[in-house]
Scaffold this motif. Structure first.
Motif, PDB file in Angstrom:
ATOM      1  N   HIS A 182       0.856  -1.185   0.000  1.00 53.22           N
ATOM      2  CA  HIS A 182       0.000   0.000   0.000  1.00 53.22           C
ATOM      3  C   HIS A 182       0.894   1.237   0.000  1.00 53.22           C
ATOM      4  O   HIS A 182       1.678   1.445   0.933  1.00 53.22           O
ATOM      5  N   ASP A 183       0.787   2.062  -1.040  1.00 51.35           N
ATOM      6  CA  ASP A 183       1.568   3.302  -1.115  1.00 51.35           C
ATOM      7  C   ASP A 183       0.754   4.452  -0.529  1.00 51.35           C
ATOM      8  O   ASP A 183      -0.364   4.731  -0.982  1.00 51.35           O
ATOM      9  N   LEU A 184       1.314   5.114   0.474  1.00 50.98           N
ATOM     10  CA  LEU A 184       0.598   6.207   1.134  1.00 50.98           C
ATOM     11  C   LEU A 184       0.574   7.471   0.280  1.00 50.98           C
ATOM     12  O   LEU A 184      -0.299   8.318   0.462  1.00 50.98           O
ATOM     13  N   ILE A 185       1.538   7.612  -0.613  1.00 52.80           N
ATOM     14  CA  ILE A 185       1.574   8.770  -1.510  1.00 52.80           C
ATOM     15  C   ILE A 185       1.189   8.280  -2.909  1.00 52.80           C
ATOM     16  O   ILE A 185       1.994   7.630  -3.590  1.00 52.80           O
ATOM     17  N   PRO A 186      -0.032   8.542  -3.364  1.00 55.99           N
ATOM     18  CA  PRO A 186      -0.496   7.982  -4.641  1.00 55.99           C
ATOM     19  C   PRO A 186       0.318   8.448  -5.844  1.00 55.99           C
ATOM     20  O   PRO A 186       0.517   7.697  -6.796  1.00 55.99           O
ATOM     21  N   GLN A 187       0.771   9.691  -5.842  1.00 54.01           N
ATOM     22  CA  GLN A 187       1.531  10.233  -6.977  1.00 54.01           C
ATOM     23  C   GLN A 187       2.846  10.829  -6.472  1.00 54.01           C
ATOM     24  O   GLN A 187       3.015  12.055  -6.399  1.00 54.01           O
ATOM     25  N   PRO A 188       3.810   9.973  -6.124  1.00 50.15           N
ATOM     26  CA  PRO A 188       5.057  10.495  -5.543  1.00 50.15           C
ATOM     27  C   PRO A 188       5.851  11.373  -6.501  1.00 50.15           C
ATOM     28  O   PRO A 188       6.531  12.300  -6.071  1.00 50.15           O
ATOM     29  N   GLU A 189       5.765  11.096  -7.820  1.00 50.32           N
ATOM     30  CA  GLU A 189       6.538  11.911  -8.771  1.00 50.32           C
ATOM     31  C   GLU A 189       6.145  13.382  -8.675  1.00 50.32           C
ATOM     32  O   GLU A 189       7.010  14.272  -8.677  1.00 50.32           O
ATOM     33  N   ARG A 190       4.849  13.655  -8.578  1.00 47.33           N
ATOM     34  CA  ARG A 190       4.385  15.041  -8.474  1.00 47.33           C
ATOM     35  C   ARG A 190       4.904  15.682  -7.195  1.00 47.33           C
ATOM     36  O   ARG A 190       5.350  16.836  -7.196  1.00 47.33           O
ATOM     37  N   LEU A 191       4.876  14.921  -6.099  1.00 47.49           N
ATOM     38  CA  LEU A 191       5.333  15.457  -4.822  1.00 47.49           C
ATOM     39  C   LEU A 191       6.832  15.768  -4.862  1.00 47.49           C
ATOM     40  O   LEU A 191       7.278  16.804  -4.367  1.00 47.49           O
ATOM     41  N   TYR A 192       7.610  14.874  -5.449  1.00 47.70           N
ATOM     42  CA  TYR A 192       9.056  15.094  -5.515  1.00 47.70           C
ATOM     43  C   TYR A 192       9.378  16.338  -6.349  1.00 47.70           C
ATOM     44  O   TYR A 192      10.282  17.107  -6.010  1.00 47.70           O
ATOM     45  N   LYS A 193       8.637  16.530  -7.437  1.00 44.13           N
ATOM     46  CA  LYS A 193       8.869  17.724  -8.253  1.00 44.13           C
ATOM     47  C   LYS A 193       8.479  18.987  -7.495  1.00 44.13           C
ATOM     48  O   LYS A 193       9.171  20.007  -7.541  1.00 44.13           O
ATOM     49  N   ALA A 194       7.349  18.917  -6.780  1.00 37.17           N
ATOM     50  CA  ALA A 194       6.883  20.089  -6.035  1.00 37.17           C
ATOM     51  C   ALA A 194       7.840  20.449  -4.900  1.00 37.17           C
ATOM     52  O   ALA A 194       7.985  21.623  -4.541  1.00 37.17           O
ATOM     53  N   LEU A 195       8.488  19.427  -4.319  1.00 33.48           N
ATOM     54  CA  LEU A 195       9.389  19.664  -3.190  1.00 33.48           C
ATOM     55  C   LEU A 195      10.857  19.785  -3.628  1.00 33.48           C
ATOM     56  O   LEU A 195      11.746  19.756  -2.790  1.00 33.48           O
ATOM     57  N   ASN A 196      11.088  19.914  -4.911  1.00 34.26           N
ATOM     58  CA  ASN A 196      12.452  20.089  -5.398  1.00 34.26           C
ATOM     59  C   ASN A 196      12.916  21.505  -5.065  1.00 34.26           C
ATOM     60  O   ASN A 196      12.494  22.477  -5.677  1.00 34.26           O
ATOM     61  N   ARG A 197      13.798  21.602  -4.088  1.00 38.21           N
ATOM     62  CA  ARG A 197      14.221  22.910  -3.590  1.00 38.21           C
ATOM     63  C   ARG A 197      15.699  23.194  -3.859  1.00 38.21           C
ATOM     64  O   ARG A 197      16.269  24.119  -3.315  1.00 38.21           O
ATOM     65  N   VAL A 198      16.334  22.306  -4.683  1.00 43.09           N
ATOM     66  CA  VAL A 198      17.770  22.472  -4.904  1.00 43.09           C
ATOM     67  C   VAL A 198      18.101  22.360  -6.385  1.00 43.09           C
ATOM     68  O   VAL A 198      17.331  21.824  -7.188  1.00 43.09           O
ATOM     69  N   ARG A 199      19.262  22.878  -6.734  1.00 47.26           N
ATOM     70  CA  ARG A 199      19.824  22.747  -8.076  1.00 47.26           C
ATOM     71  C   ARG A 199      21.139  21.986  -7.935  1.00 47.26           C
ATOM     72  O   ARG A 199      22.029  22.376  -7.178  1.00 47.26           O
ATOM     73  N   TYR A 200      21.257  20.866  -8.646  1.00 45.06           N
ATOM     74  CA  TYR A 200      22.468  20.046  -8.586  1.00 45.06           C
ATOM     75  C   TYR A 200      23.515  20.574  -9.568  1.00 45.06           C
ATOM     76  O   TYR A 200      23.184  21.019 -10.673  1.00 45.06           O
ATOM     77  N   GLN A 201      24.763  20.501  -9.146  1.00 47.11           N
ATOM     78  CA  GLN A 201      25.895  20.782 -10.032  1.00 47.11           C
ATOM     79  C   GLN A 201      26.886  19.626  -9.911  1.00 47.11           C
ATOM     80  O   GLN A 201      27.178  19.157  -8.810  1.00 47.11           O
TER      81      GLN A 201
END
Length: 730
Positions: free
Chosen positions: A414-433
């Motif tokens: 059972h996945d508690l977060i139905p759409q994790p991809e959307r959540l990860y994008k929304a919580l993307n707070r950094v820029r990788y180098q």
């Protein structure tokens, strides 16, 4: 003639054997009822001390009572033989092992041969005498219905462990009640009772939270977790990005789920002791109430070596007693403590296992589970969810693809977060180098990091961290603040002071630069605008990014992944095949570590290349053959074994140094209450790999068990430093 089970207590009253056998049986049945093995546990509890009915043992008890010594006469064979005669097979080992530990089948056979041969007169005599006062010992029990239907090859292994736990705990409790001359109270609160208290305290804690997008997303994660809590007992996943409030969301799910399914307790297991302490403090603030019995039990390797004999405050006394069998509605422990107990054969370790049945088991930072033990661990979790009324929550920002392994296939998840991809994008707070081609030298990385006003640098080994710390100190402006350092080579009080000062400076907006080993990556609440991370596995790099712009105060934080020329060899040794797979999936022109779709493919390839399911096959084979001691020997979660090192001179306060040395001396001479003495020493304890301690024996002095006193140098900036420790982490 009365048969006795224990000598006189402080009131001068002896414990009759019939009372002890029936009392143990009654408690064992109650312990095993949540997994429908009450009848079996009751019978084994009644059988466990039948051997005490022999004349030699009874005479020995009276002699020991007069001298204060031990009886010294074996009493396990009669009950073991009787259980085997009644068709209990491997379960007869529960009786034989109730003091020394679950035996192997070969050892059990040898002991049964003794009971049939050399010890037969004593065995027959004990059974005859006890059956006259406890006739039910002659009637064998049935097995739980579900064990006959199970297709799980490990079901018997886990049932033996659980029944053993139920009987051992019952024996301990019944014996303690006799010698204390009063019953031990059962905790009056269950996890289901705590929902209202938790919600009220959580709302109060978040009342002043700023109106930031990240906090709105944290509320969304929490709401989804609580909504999912209405589901049935089973396996759940919480793929929650770093900084998304996973600590509160996991607890909220667990408590609401316990209430919805009638479960008794929540057990939160985390990979490192530092996170255990941090999370336990958060949960105590939400759940414990002044004037009431505590509900949050913090239990890890720093807490249960023995029972202090001195008078202790009621709350501390409760913690000491609850740690023995996890009789608490909310337990916070380490994954090492949890799984080494589940695979142990020792009575004191196994004693608490029956209280996992009917519990919500939260595995936080689950990506930290070692690859070489994944097969037995996942197999154990599957059996617990399918047959022992346990819900398991796998919580991680870097959710491993365990479902692709054979041992977990066809198990509903059972996945508690139905759409994790959307959540990860929304919580993307950094820029990788990427700073990996061409590779920089260490001085370049140090200079760039030292030029930042606030930054965190995370390295793979203690030697790397020390090297960059030295270089950054050289690059900082003379009038600027010092560069801070964190590793387990520093004492716990030293690390705590550094973390407190670092957080204070971050909050105030002051300049603060930190160099650390991996200990800050999982669960440590830090929020830097810039994070430098030495190239490592994908999950390690993403966890490091969780310390960057954690609370979303910036539009984007900056995460620089660097790969210093010359650091490859120790990194490969630490991470093994996972590092090579990371290099194929992540890097310049490839994915960033927060791409969860690629992360799933990475884990699948990593597990396949490492041969994860083959790595644990030997343990699984020994489990099927009921070789409990061998399983315990093979199951070691920590490959690079570390030992505690007490450093009196880590403090400049001479009074504290003297007190520290006094406590050390008390431990050396075997003073009573060593657990209390060790707790008082914890601020002065660091960690070192056992191999280094052995190599530098001239700089150490034994104290107690693995604990040694460090006689060598200790630097206030970085703790213990050794030139030959280049490949050691933390």
């Amino acid at each position: 003639m009365t048969l006795w089970g224990h000598s006189a207590n402080y009131l001068g009253k002896r414990h009759s054997l019939d009372d002890h056998l029936r009392g143990t049986g009654r408690r064992a049945a109650q312990n095993a009822r949540p997994f429908n093995a009450g009848e079996l546990a009751h019978h084994l509890g009644v059988l466990h001390d039948v051997g005490k009915g022999a004349c030699d043992w009874q005479d020995g008890l009276l002699r020991a009572e007069g001298t204060g010594g031990r009886v010294g006469i074996p009493h396990k064979h009669a009950g073991t033989w009787l259980a085997e005669q009644q068709g209990l097979d491997v379960f007869s080992g529960v009786v034989f092992g109730h003091h020394g530990g679950l035996p192997s089948l070969s050892r059990l056979k040898d002991e049964l041969d003794l009971a049939e041969g050399k010890l037969k007169p004593q065995v027959d005599e004990a059974i005859d005498r006890v059956s006259k006062i406890v006739p039910e010992i002659l009637t064998g029990p049935g097995f739980p219905d579900w064990i006959e239907r199970s297709e799980d090859p490990m079901a018997v292994d886990v049932l033996v462990r659980m029944v053993f736990s139920a009987v051992v705990d019952a024996d301990f409790l019944d014996t303690a009640e006799h010698f204390d001359a009063r019953p031990r109270p059962v905790h009056p609160v269950t996890a289901a009772d705590l929902v209202g208290r938790f919600e009220k305290a959580r709302q109060a804690m978040l009342a002043d939270a700023p109106d930031l997008p990240v906090n709105a997303l944290r509320r969304e994660v929490y709401d989804q977790a609580v909504t999912g809590a209405r589901g049935p007992v089973g396996l759940y996943r919480l793929p929650s990005p770093t900084g998304s409030g996973k600590t509160l969301s996991a607890a909220g799910f667990a408590l609401h789920h316990a209430a919805a399914n009638g479960l008794r307790r929540v057990i939160v297991a985390v990979p490192f002791m530092s996170i255990t302490e941090q999370n336990a403090q958060v949960y105590r603030g939400l759940l414990d109430q002044s004037g009431h019995i505590p509900v949050v039990l913090e239990h890890h390797s720093g807490i249960d070596l023995d029972n202090p004999t001195q008078v202790v405050p009621p709350a501390e006394q409760w913690r000491r007693l609850a740690a023995e069998n996890w009789d608490s509605p909310f337990v916070v422990t380490t994954t090492v403590r949890l799984f080494e107990s589940l695979f142990s054969n020792r009575p004191t370790a196994v004693r608490r296992l029956h209280n996992i049945s009917g519990a919500v088991l939260v595995l936080d930072e689950v990506q930290s589970l070692p690859d070489h033990l994944l097969l037995p661990i996942l197999s154990m979790l599957r059996t617990l969810t399918e047959y022992f009324n346990v819900t398991v929550l796998l919580a991680s920002a870097t959710q491993p693809a365990y479902g692709n392994l054979q041992v977990m296939r066809d198990l509903p998840v059972h996945d508690l977060i139905p759409q994790p991809e959307r959540l990860y994008k929304a919580l993307n707070r950094v820029r990788y180098q990427w700073w990996v081609s061409p590779k920089p030298i260490s001085d370049q990385v140090a200079a760039r990091a030292a030029a930042q006003r606030q930054c965190l640098v995370i390295c793979n080994t203690t030697a790397q961290a020390a090297e960059l710390h030295t270089l950054m100190e050289q690059h900082r402006a003379p009038d600027d603040s010092e560069v801070w350092h964190l590793s387990t080579r520093m004492t716990s009080e030293h690390r705590k002071r550094h973390l407190d000062e670092i957080r204070k400076r971050l909050t105030a907006g002051d300049s603060v630069r930190v160099v650390s080993t991996q200990l800050v990556e999982a669960g440590v609440d830090l929020d830097f605008p810039a994070v430098f991370r030495a190239f490592a596995t994908a999950e390690a790099m993403q966890q490091a990014a969780g310390r960057c712009n954690r609370n979303g105060h910036l539009t984007e934080g900056e995460v620089i992944i660097f790969d210093i020329d010359g650091w490859e060899k120790p990194t490969t040794r630490i991470y093994g095949p996972a590092l090579g797979v990371t290099q194929e999936y992540f890097g310049p022109g490839r994915a960033f570590p927060d791409d969860i779709t690629v992360m799933d493919a990475y884990y699948t390839e990593r597990f396949a290349r490492a041969g994860v399911e083959a790595m644990g096959a030997t343990i699984q084979d020994r489990r099927e053959k009921s070789d409990f001691p061998q399983v315990a020997d093979l199951f070691r979660m920590i490959d690079e074994h570390t030992v505690p090192v007490v450093v009196p001179h880590s403090t400049e306060d001479e009074v504290q140094q003297q007190e520290c040395r006094r406590l050390i001396q008390q431990l050396r001479v075997g003073a009573q209450g060593s657990a209390d003495l060790l707790r008082r020493l914890r601020p002065y304890i660091a960690s070192l790999p056992k191999a280094l301690v052995c190599k530098h024996a001239d700089l150490t002095s034994p104290v107690l068990g693995d604990l040694v006193e460090w006689l060598g140098d200790y630097r206030p900036q970085r703790g213990i430093e050794l030139s030959d420790s280049k490949e050691y982490v933390f």
